[in-house]
Design a protein around this motif. Structure first.
Motif: not given
Lengths: 294, 461, 278
Positions: B249-277
Motif C-alpha cells: 500500500l505504501i513505502d514502509r521505509s518511511n511511510y512518506q510515499r505510496a506512488s511507485g508502490v501502490l501503483n507499481g507493477a506488482a500491485s497492479v498485476r495482483a489487482m488485475q487478477h482480482v478484477q478478472r475474478w
C-alpha cells in the motif's frame, strides 16, 4: 402605552428567535465562509493555516466533487420535470368530482409522511438484484420476460436513476397537494366562458389551467429543485456515493469530508458552493416568476 | 404572492374577529394533539424502560465509560456480559457501556475527541491507532499494565499497538483471514488442499480451481469476497494480495510515499487478477451475507469472525485454506480491534484494570469463543480447543507467528490509505483499468501526506 | 355526451387505481414483510406473495425489541420533535408578531435578514454547525438536537404573514381595555390564529420527525438517537434481517402516520400554505 414600551416589547418578543437564528444559522454560515479559506482538519495537531482559495481550487480538480455537481444537476433536471408532471397529472385526475378521491389523495400523499431514511432502507430491498428483487421481477413482468435482472444500486448507470425513482415516489404527493389546491383556486367562470366560446378540453387546459397555475407551478418546481440539491439521505443509506461516484452529491461529499474524514475546511468550502448554487436557483426562480405577472 | 381569500380552498383562513374573552379557540386543535402526544410519550417511555438498564452507581464507585463497536451479535453479547460480570464482581468501578455503529466508528471517535467526550476506555480498530496516537487522544499503556501480562501477549499484538515507542492499544484477540471452503466440494473437483501457508495455491492454480468449480455451479459465481462488508474490510482483506505479489500500500521505509508502490507493477498485476475474478462473474455480490452458508458459493474469503456461522452450517466439512500466492508467497492480514485509554480520562488506572481483566485467559477465551478470533496471549492459545495445534483454526496462529501475516501500515495516514484503497477497489470492481485506479489512490494518499507535512512525530505529551 | 363522460370517468379511475397501486406497493411490502418469518421475506419479495402475508406472526416485532432499544428511539424522536415544535411555536410566533405588528428599532433590517435566511436550508450550515457544537463539547444530548432548530425563519414568515392579515380592531380593543403587549398577544392574537399555529406545528413536526443528517453527525450512542438514524444503523447491525427491519419501519412510521391521518386537513393546509407563500 408609551412608545418606548412598544419598542422594547417588540424587540423582546423577537429576541429569542433572532438570537437562535443568529447563533445557529447566521454565525455558522459566516464560519463556513471563513473556514473555507483555511486548511482546518478536526483534531490535527498541526497548526491551522490560511490557504486562500486553495480549497476551492482543489475541489474543482477533485473527481468526486465535480461528479457530485454533475450528479446533482442531472438529478434535478430529471426529477423536477418528471415529478412535477406526475404531480400535475395526479392533481388533474383528482380535481374531478370523483367518488373516493379523498382516499386517493391520502394514498398519494402518504409517502411524503415517511421519513426519507425509512424510505431509503425499504427501497434497498425493492432494488435487490436477481430475479427475486421486487423491481426486477416487476420489470420482467411488464416486459414479458425480456428484462435482465440488474443490481440497481451497484450499477453505474442505474444507481442514480434508482435514487431518482425513490425520490419521485416520496415527493410527488407533496407537489400534488399544492397543485391541487392551485387548481381548485381557478375560478370556474373562466372555464365556463371558454366552454361557451367553444374551446375544447385541451385548449381549456393550455390557455386557462396552465397560465393560472403558472406561479404555483414555478414555486413547486423551485421547492423541488432546492430539495434535489439537498440530496443526502438516499445516497448515504443506499449507495454511499457509489458505484464509482455515480451517485455522490454535493451534500454527501460535504459530510464525507467534514465528518468522515475530519476535513472541516473542505466541507465548509463545499457548503459555500452549495449555498451559492441554491442562491442562484432561487434568484432565477424569482426572475422567471416576476416576468409577466398575470 | 397569491392573495388569501377568506375561505379559499386549503388557504389559511382569516377568522372572523372574536371578542377579547374568547379563549377556547386554540384548544380545538392543540388539545387533542397534545393528548395524543403525551399518551404516546408515556407509552414510549414505558417501553424504553424495559430495555435499557441504567446501572445505579453505588456510593463511592468510580464511573467508567466504555465504547465498543457494534459488530457481530455474539461478540456484542459477550462484551456486554463480560462487563456486566465485572460490574457485579466488585463495587469500586461501575462500567457504562455504549455500542457505536461500526461504519462511522472512526468519525465518532474523532468528533468525540474534539468535543472532549471520549470515553475512558475505548475499543477501536488498530490501524487507526497511529492516527489517534499522533493526534494525542490516547494514553500510553506500558506503565499501566502488569509486565507479566505484556510478556504473555503475542508479539504481533504488541507490535500492532505500538507507535513511536509507546504502547497505545492492546487487543484481546488478533484476526485471522483465509479462505473458508468445503472439503466435499473441493474433493469433487479433485483440488489439492493446502494445509500450511507455504503450500498455498498459486494464483494460477486458484483461478483454474475457480473455473472448475464454476462449471459445477448454477450461476458460475463460486467465490464470496464479502463485498457487502463495511469499509475497512477492503483494505484488510485485499492489501495482502498486493504484498503477496511483491507490492504494497505504501513505502514502509518511511511511510512518506505510496506512488511507485501502490501503483507499481506488482500491485497492479495482483489487482488485475482480482478484477478478472470480478468481471468474469466468479464472485457473488453477497447482498444477503449468506452466499456461503446457503451453498451458493464454494469458497468464502473471510475473516475469523465468520467461523461460528460457517461451522454451524457445515460442521466438519468446513476447512480453512491459506490465501493464494501471487508470487512471493501467501500473505494474509492481521490486526484487529484493540482497547485504549483516552488521554483525558481521570481514571486511567481503573481503565487499565478493566483491560487486564479482559486479558485474563477465561475472558479471552470467552470472546474468541464468540467471534472465532485468535487469542492474544500464549496462555489462552494453549487452552483454546480451536487454536491449539491440531485445532480447526490453528492456521490463523501459524500465519500470525510465522510471518505470513502482514500488519496494515502503521502510520497516521492510514485512514486515508484505507479510504483510497477502498475507493480503488470499488473502481476496479466496476471495470476501471487497474493502473488508473491505483494511480488515483496513490495520488490521494501522497497528497494527504503532503498536506499533513509528512505526519511529523509530535512530542508525546 | 354521457358516453364520452363515462369513458373519461372510467379512464380516470383506471389511471388512479393503477397509480395508487404503484404508490402503495412499497408500503405494503414493508407492512406485510414485517409479519413474515425471515426466511420468506427476501424470497417472496419478487412475486405477488410480497403482498400476501400467509400465516403471519409478530416475531419480527419482538425481535426488534430484543435486539435494540426501540422504545428509547421512539421516545427520543417524540421528545425531540415535540420540544422543537412546542418551543418553536412559542418563539417564532412571538417573533412573527413582533415583525408584523410592533414597531421597534432595527425591525426592517432584521426582517430582511430573516427573509435572507429563508433560502438557507439546514444543509448549508450543517457542516460549520457540526464543527461549532463539536468544538464546544456539545454532542450526544437532547439539547443539541433541539435548540438549533427552534428558531425557524420559515415559521416566522408564516406567522408574520398571518398576523399581518388579522384585523387591527382586535388589538385596539384590547389596548383600550388596558392590556399589555404580552397579554394582548396571548389573549387576543393566539386564540384567533389557530390555523397558522396548527399549520406551523404540523409542518415542523413533519420536518423534524425525519431529520437524519444532524443526528448522524452529533450523536454517537443509542441514548439520544432518534428513529431515522436508528433505522439506518439498525440496517447495518449484523445480522441483516429484513423482517426485523420492516417491523422497525412500521413501528417507526406509525406515530407520524397516525398524526397525519387524524390531522389530514391541517397537514394538507400546511403543505398548501408553503405553496401560497410563493
Amino acid at each position: 402605552m408609551s412608545h418606548r414600551a412598544l419598542i422594547s416589547a417588540g424587540s423582546l418578543f423577537a429576541l429569542p428567535a433572532l438570537a437562535g437564528l443568529l447563533i445557529f444559522v447566521a454565525i455558522p454560515f459566516l464560519l463556513a465562509i471563513g473556514l473555507s479559506f483555511t486548511n482546518l482538519r478536526l483534531g490535527s495537531p498541526l497548526p491551522l493555516e490560511f490557504v486562500g482559495l486553495t480549497q476551492f481550487v482543489r475541489l474543482f480538480a477533485d473527481d468526486a466533487f465535480t461528479r457530485a455537481l454533475w450528479n446533482n444537476l442531472l438529478f434535478t433536471s430529471v426529477v423536477v420535470p418528471v415529478q412535477t408532471l406526475l404531480a400535475l397529472g395526479l392533481a388533474l385526475l383528482l380535481n374531478q368530482p370523483l367518488k373516493g378521491r379523498a382516499l386517493f389523495r391520502t394514498l398519494f400523499f402518504m409517502p411524503v409522511v415517511f421519513p426519507l431514511a425509512l424510505v431509503s432502507v425499504v427501497w434497498i430491498l425493492i432494488y435487490a438484484p436477481g430475479p427475486d428483487g421486487m423491481l426486477n421481477s416487476f420489470l420482467q413482468l411488464i416486459t414479458l420476460g425480456h428484462w435482465q435482472p440488474r443490481d440497481f444500486l451497484h450499477d453505474p448507470w442505474l444507481a442514480l436513476p434508482a435514487i431518482m425513482l425513490t425520490s419521485i415516489w416520496q415527493g410527488a404527493g407533496f407537489q400534488m397537494v399544492i397543485l391541487l389546491a392551485g387548481l381548485q383556486g381557478i375560478p370556474e367562470e373562466l372555464y365556463e366562458a371558454a366552454r361557451i366560446d367553444g374551446a375544447g378540453r385541451w385548449q381549456r387546459f393550455w390557455f386557462i389551467t396552465l397560465p393560472q397555475l403558472r406561479n404555483t407551478l414555478i414555486f413547486v418546481m423551485l421547492v423541488t429543485t432546492i430539495l434535489a440539491f439537498r440530496l443526502f439521505e438516499q445516497v448515504q443509506i443506499m449507495t454511499r456515493g457509489g458505484p464509482r461516484h455515480a451517485t455522490t452529491t454535493i451534500m454527501y461529499e460535504a459530510v464525507q469530508a467534514a465528518f468522515s474524514r475530519q476535513q472541516v475546511a473542505k466541507g465548509a468550502a463545499i457548503t459555500v458552493i452549495f449555498f451559492l448554487v441554491v442562491l442562484l436557483v432561487t434568484l432565477l426562480q424569482r426572475r422567471v416568476a416576476r416576468q409577466e405577472r398575470l | 404572492m397569491l392573495s388569501m381569500s377568506p375561505s379559499g380552498p386549503g388557504g389559511v383562513d382569516r377568522p372572523a374577529p372574536a371578542s377579547a374573552s374568547d379563549g377556547h379557540g386554540l384548544g380545538y386543535v392543540v388539545y387533542p394533539a397534545m393528548r395524543i402526544f403525551l399518551v404516546s410519550l408515556a407509552f414510549a417511555f414505558l417501553a424504553a424502560c424495559d430495555r435499557t438498564e441504567r446501572p445505579q452507581p453505588e456510593a463511592g464507585a468510580v464511573q467508567l465509560s466504555v465504547w465498543s463497536h457494534a459488530g457481530q451479535a455474539g461478540e456484542r453479547r459477550t462484551i456486554e456480559r463480560q462487563l456486566q460480570v465485572f460490574n457485579q464482581q466488585q463495587d469500586r468501578i461501575q462500567i457504562s457501556l455504549t455500542f457505536i455503529p461500526e461504519r462511522s466508528y472512526n468519525a465518532q471517535v474523532q468528533a468525540a475527541a474534539i468535543a472532549g467526550a471520549l470515553p475512558d476506555l475505548l475499543e477501536f480498530d488498530v490501524p487507526y491507532l497511529y492516527n489517534y496516537a499522533w493526534q494525542g487522544h490516547l494514553r500510553p499503556l506500558e506503565t499501566l499494565l502488569p509486565g507479566t501480562l505484556q510478556e504473555d501477549l503475542l508479539p504481533s499484538i504488541i507490535k500492532q499497538g505500538t507507535y513511536q515507542g509507546h504502547l497505545y492499544g492492546v487487543g484481546t484477540f488478533d484476526s485471522g483471514l483465509a479462505i473458508y471452503a468445503r472439503r466435499s466440494l473441493l474433493q469433487k473437483v479433485h483440488a489439492r488442499i493446502p494445509v500450511h501457508p507455504k503450500q498455498a495455491w498459486s494464483v494460477q492454480e486458484f483461478e483454474q480451481l475457480l473455473d472448475r468449480l464454476a462449471a459445477e455451479d448454477d450461476d458460475g459465481a463460486v467465490l464470496d469476497l464479502k463485498l457487502n462488508n463495511p469499509d475497512e474490510w477492503f483494505s484488510y482483506a485485499f492489501s495482502p494480495v498486493l504484498q503477496s505479489a511483491g507490492g504494497d500500500l505504501i513505502d514502509r521505509s518511511n511511510y512518506q510515499r505510496a506512488s511507485g508502490v501502490l501503483n507499481g507493477a506488482a500491485s497492479v498485476r495482483a489487482m488485475q487478477h482480482v478484477q478478472r475474478w470480478l468481471t468474469t462473474g466468479k464472485v457473488d455480490p453477497n447482498l444477503d451475507d449468506a452466499a456461503f452458508v446457503t451453498g451458493r458459493v464454494a469458497l468464502s474469503w473471510a475473516g475469523h469472525w465468520e467461523y461460528r456461522r460457517y461451522h454451524a452450517a457445515f460442521g466438519d466439512d468446513l476447512i480453512l485454506v491459506p490465501l493464494p500466492d501471487f508470487g512471493t508467497g501467501s500473505r494474509t492480514g492481521q490486526g484487529s480491534w484493540v482497547w485504549g485509554i483516552s488521554r483525558h480520562s481521570d481514571v486511567p488506572d481503573k481503565a487499565a484494570e478493566v483491560i487486564a481483566y479482559l486479558l485474563q485467559p477465561e475472558q479471552i477465551l470467552a470472546i474468541t469463543e464468540a467471534n472465532g478470533a485468535v487469542p492474544a496471549t500464549h496462555t489462552a492459545i494453549g487452552q483454546s480447543p480451536l487454536y491449539q495445534p491440531g485445532g480447526p483454526l490453528h492456521l490463523f496462529v501459524v500465519q500470525l507467528t510465522e510471518g505470513y501475516a502482514v500488519p496494515r501500515p502503521r502510520t497516521p495516514a492510514y485512514p486515508v490509505i484505507s479510504a483510497s484503497f477502498r475507493q480503488a477497489f470499488a473502481d476496479i470492481r466496476n471495470g476501471m483499468p487497474v493502473q488508473q485506479a491505483l494511480d488515483r489512490a496513490a495520488a490521494a494518499i501522497d497528497e494527504d501526506i503532503r498536506n499533513n507535512h509528512g505526519y511529523p512525530p509530535i512530542e508525546a505529551r | 355526451m354521457t358516453w364520452h363522460r363515462l369513458l373519461t370517468v372510467g379512464m380516470s379511475y383506471a389511471a388512479l387505481l393503477l397509480l395508487a397501486v404503484l404508490f402503495v406497493s412499497p408500503i405494503l411490502l414493508m407492512v406485510v414483510g414485517s409479519l413474515k418469518p425471515e426466511a420468506r421475506v427476501l424470497v417472496e419479495a419478487g412475486s405477488l406473495k410480497a403482498f400476501l402475508p400467509g400465516e403471519w406472526d409478530l416475531r419480527n416485532y419482538r425481535d426488534v425489541f430484543a435486539r435494540v432499544a426501540f422504545g428509547r428511539y421512539l421516545f427520543n424522536s417524540l421528545f425531540i420533535t415535540g420540544m422543537v415544535v412546542l418551543a418553536g411555536v412559542v418563539v417564532n410566533s412571538l417573533a412573527g408578531y413582533a415583525f408584523a405588528r410592533l414597531a421597534w428599532r432595527g425591525r426592517k433590517l432584521l426582517f430582511a435578514l430573516v427573509l435572507a435566511i429563508l433560502i438557507l436550508p439546514l444543509e448549508a450550515i450543517a457542516v460549520p454547525l457540526f464543527y461549532q457544537v463539536t468544538l464546544f463539547g456539545w454532542r450526544d444530548t437532547y439539547l443539541v438536537q433541539i435548540v438549533p432548530f427552534v428558531a425557524n425563519a420559515f415559521s416566522i414568515y408564516l406567522f408574520y404573514t398571518f398576523f399581518l392579515g388579522l384585523p387591527r380592531e382586535l388589538e385596539e380593543a384590547a389596548r383600550l381595555d388596558g392590556a399589555g403587549m404580552l397579554r394582548t398577544f396571548l389573549i387576543i392574537i393566539v386564540p384567533n390564529s389557530k390555523p397558522v399555529f396548527a399549520t406551523v406545528a404540523i409542518l415542523n413536526f413533519l420536518m423534524q420527525w425525519g431529520v437524519f443528517l444532524w443526528p448522524l453527525m452529533v450523536t454517537s450512542g443509542e441514548a439520544v438517537r432518534p428513529l431515522p438514524l436508528a433505522i439506518a444503523t439498525f440496517y447495518t447491525l449484523p445480522p441483516l434481517q429484513w423482517g426485523d427491519i420492516f417491523a422497525f419501519g412500521v413501528m417507526m412510521v406509525l406515530p407520524i402516520l397516525l398524526v397525519f391521518l387524524f390531522f389530514q386537513r391541517w397537514f394538507i393546509r400546511g403543505v398548501v400554505a408553503t405553496g401560497l407563500k410563493g
